[in-house]
Design a protein around this motif. Structure first.
Motif, short mmCIF file in Angstrom:
data_model
loop_
_atom_site.label_atom_id
_atom_site.label_comp_id
_atom_site.label_asym_id
_atom_site.label_seq_id
_atom_site.Cartn_x
_atom_site.Cartn_y
_atom_site.Cartn_z
N LYS A 109 -17.48 44.44 37.77
CA LYS A 109 -17.52 43.62 39.33
C LYS A 109 -16.24 44.59 40.11
O LYS A 109 -16.44 45.08 41.11
N THR A 110 -14.98 44.25 39.26
CA THR A 110 -14.31 45.15 39.75
C THR A 110 -14.01 46.40 40.06
O THR A 110 -13.76 46.85 41.57
N SER A 111 -14.16 46.83 39.21
CA SER A 111 -14.35 48.35 38.75
C SER A 111 -14.97 48.67 39.90
O SER A 111 -15.00 49.82 40.90
N LEU A 121 -7.83 41.35 46.59
CA LEU A 121 -7.40 40.90 45.22
C LEU A 121 -7.80 39.42 44.39
O LEU A 121 -7.16 38.96 45.60
N GLN A 122 -7.69 39.54 43.27
CA GLN A 122 -8.23 38.72 42.19
C GLN A 122 -6.58 37.69 42.49
O GLN A 122 -6.34 36.83 42.51
N GLN A 123 -5.41 38.43 42.87
CA GLN A 123 -4.40 37.98 42.59
C GLN A 123 -3.47 38.04 44.11
O GLN A 123 -3.85 39.45 44.37
N LEU A 126 -13.80 41.01 48.30
CA LEU A 126 -12.86 40.18 47.94
C LEU A 126 -13.26 39.79 46.67
O LEU A 126 -14.30 39.69 46.14
N ASP A 127 -12.58 39.71 45.62
CA ASP A 127 -12.28 40.07 44.38
C ASP A 127 -12.48 38.44 43.36
O ASP A 127 -11.07 38.24 43.46
N GLU A 128 -12.88 37.72 43.28
CA GLU A 128 -12.94 36.49 42.80
C GLU A 128 -11.07 36.07 43.77
O GLU A 128 -10.44 35.46 42.64
N PRO A 129 -11.70 35.77 44.64
CA PRO A 129 -10.90 34.86 45.58
C PRO A 129 -10.47 33.48 44.57
O PRO A 129 -9.06 33.19 45.35
MG LIG Z 1 -12.54 41.39 37.88
#
Ligand SMILES: [Mg+2]
Ligand SMILES: Nc1ncnc2c1ncn2[C@@H]1O[C@H](COP(=O)(O)OP(=O)(O)O)[C@@H](O)[C@H]1O
Lengths: 239, 246
Positions: A45-47, A86-88, A157-160
């Motif tokens: 997913k992130t990729s 980003l996630q973080q 939004l990556d797993e925010p």
């Molecule tokens: Mg990810």
């Protein structure tokens, strides 16, 4: 091709160190809505998301943004139009205000910080606060605010909500829905949580092992899985 | 020469002690002794030859060779940083040329080999160390803080802008040894130039004066080298699409 499409991916693959991370993805992201990218951890997913603002490039296939090949667009312009959270949060050293103004200062854009804080639901008094004093939830809101300040057309939004407690999670979800409604934002929301996908999304894709397994209304996907792998994911057999 | 021969007694003492204690490094000490003798003698004769060449072109050529070797060494210590040789070469050269240039222009030194070669050597060596140190730090900072860099890229920041805080922290940290040296100089540590002059029988105040010039010179050249280095450091970490390399 879909007239409303913001992104259009055809046969997009990506390999890293000889490993295929994404395989022949076809996908259309419609304008003005939340699109979900759902899938277990490590599925790619992130990729996939990183390809959309060109943090990475695919190994093969084509990505179009507003009808134009992604690689033909100036990277800077693309990243201003296509914001990413980003996630973080990775906030920059300094105050909340410094972070919110970061992009606008860079590109000589005018922005009213009060307007952004109102939009994102940050207390205006927090603007002067040093980011090292923020909670994770507050930090994530600031990182959304700093992306929104550039008035993007698209927000990735990556797993925010991955580091957040249930209350902050709901707040961020409501914030995202609100932004889409208020600004007509197009939003791509990555999550591995089925419930979150259900709460947020209209349409979405399910990625498993780098392949697109489903692409349709989330509700339908969840109630009548068309693929054996979808069923296993919904049963919690894939994490 | 008789001084030198007599001083080999010191080596004999060391070897005897090592042999009594069966540390097994006696051979290595002897090898090292012969090696350092040959190396330094060769350098001595080479310098004597070079000092004899009055033409300034030869001195410049020699300094350039030293810069190349230093840049090569700095590169070796920054393997993960692509393009490190070019960056090192340009920055060490700028630091050295600017500093020696100012010293020549102000008449602090004149263009004779006995000034240019040793001072140039000190400048180049110090710049090389400072640069390697900051390369190492930048490389490890980038490895550890990809997220911070990419957060900036996501907001449309250029690579240079995105990596700026990391480079600034690294350069700042690389100044610490030099600043520490300035604090303890003459108290904890007798610096090389001064020690050498005292041994050669110079007046202590003269020796101190030269040493201060050397320190100021090193402060300037290191600063210039690091800042020039920092301006180019970002390049190797990114590609043309403003992407952080894997
Ligand atoms: Mg990810
Ligand atoms: N730069 C990389 N090099 C090699 N493998 C990677 C790289 N980035 C991600 N991967 C691998 O690709 C797969 C998908 O990762 P990712 O996109 O982060 O998944 P998700 O976001 O769905 O958890 C994982 O197996 C991960 O280990």
């Amino acid at each position: 091709m879909d007239q409303d499409a913001v992104f259009h991916l055809s046969q997009v693959s990506m390999a890293r160190n000889g490993k295929e991370i994404l395989k022949n993805i076809d996908w259309t992201v419609p304008a003005g809505r939340v699109s979900i990218v759902l899938g277990p951890t490590g599925s790619g997913k992130t990729s996939l998301l990183r390809l959309l603002n060109r943090l990475d490039d695919p190994s093969s296939g084509e990505i179009r943004y507003m009808g134009a090949p992604l690689s033909s667009i100036d990277v800077r312009d693309l990243r201003v139009e296509v914001g990413m959270v980003l996630q973080q949060p990775f906030l920059f050293e300094g105050t909340v205000l410094d972070n919110i103004l970061y992009g606008c200062r860079l590109h000589g854009m005018d922005v009213d910080p009060a307007e952004i804080t109102a939009l994102v639901g940050i207390d205006e008094a927090m603007l002067r606060q040093d980011v090292s004093t923020l909670s994770v939830g507050q930090s994530q809101k600031v990182s959304i605010a700093r992306a929104v300040a550039l008035r993007p057309r698209v927000l990735l939004l990556d797993e925010p909500t991955s580091g957040l407690d249930p209350t902050s999670t709901v707040q961020v979800e409501e914030l995202v829905s609100g932004l889409v409604r208020a600004l007509g934002l197009t939003c791509v929301f990555v999550t591995h949580r089925i419930e979150q996908a259900r709460r947020l999304g209209h349409r979405g894709i399910l990625i498993i092992d780098g392949s697109r397994v489903e692409e349709r209304e989330i509700e339908d996907m969840l109630s009548s899985p068309a693929d054996e792998r979808t069923r296993r994911f919904l049963n919690g057999e894939l994490r | 020469m008789s001084q030198l021969i007599a001083s080999t007694v010191l080596i004999v003492i060391a070897v005897v002690l090592v042999e009594i204690k069966r540390l097994g490094v006696g051979r290595d000490i002897l090898k090292g002794t012969v090696r350092s003798f040959i190396q330094l003698m060769a350098v001595g004769f080479a310098l004597k030859f070079i000092f004899g060449l009055e033409k300034v072109q030869y001195q410049v050529l020699l300094l350039l060779v030293m810069v190349v070797v230093a840049a090569y060494t700095a590169r070796g210590r920054a393997k993960s940083m692509p393009g490190a040789f070019k960056v090192s070469f340009v920055s060490i050269l700028s630091g050295g040329a600017a500093t020696l240039g100012v010293m020549l222009a102000l008449g602090i030194i004149d263009a004779s080999p006995s000034y240019l070669i040793p001072l140039g050597g000190m400048i180049i060596g110090n710049s090389m160390n400072a640069l390697s140190l900051s390369f190492e730090r930048v490389s490890s900072e980038v490895k550890q803080r990809r997220g911070e860099v990419e957060a900036a890229l996501c907001l449309g920041a250029s690579p240079q802008k995105a990596i700026e805080p990391l480079v600034r922290r690294s350069v700042k940290a690389s100044f610490i040894p030099m600043l520490n040296l300035m604090k303890i100089v003459g108290i904890v540590q007798m610096p090389g130039a001064m020690t050498g002059m005292l041994l050669a029988g110079a007046d202590p105040v003269d020796a101190v004066r030269i040493q201060l010039v050397v320190i100021y010179m090193l402060v300037a050249s290191t600063t210039i080298t690091m800042l020039v280095g920092a301006t180019f450091t970002y390049r190797g970490f990114f590609n043309r699409a403003w992407q952080l390399r894997a």
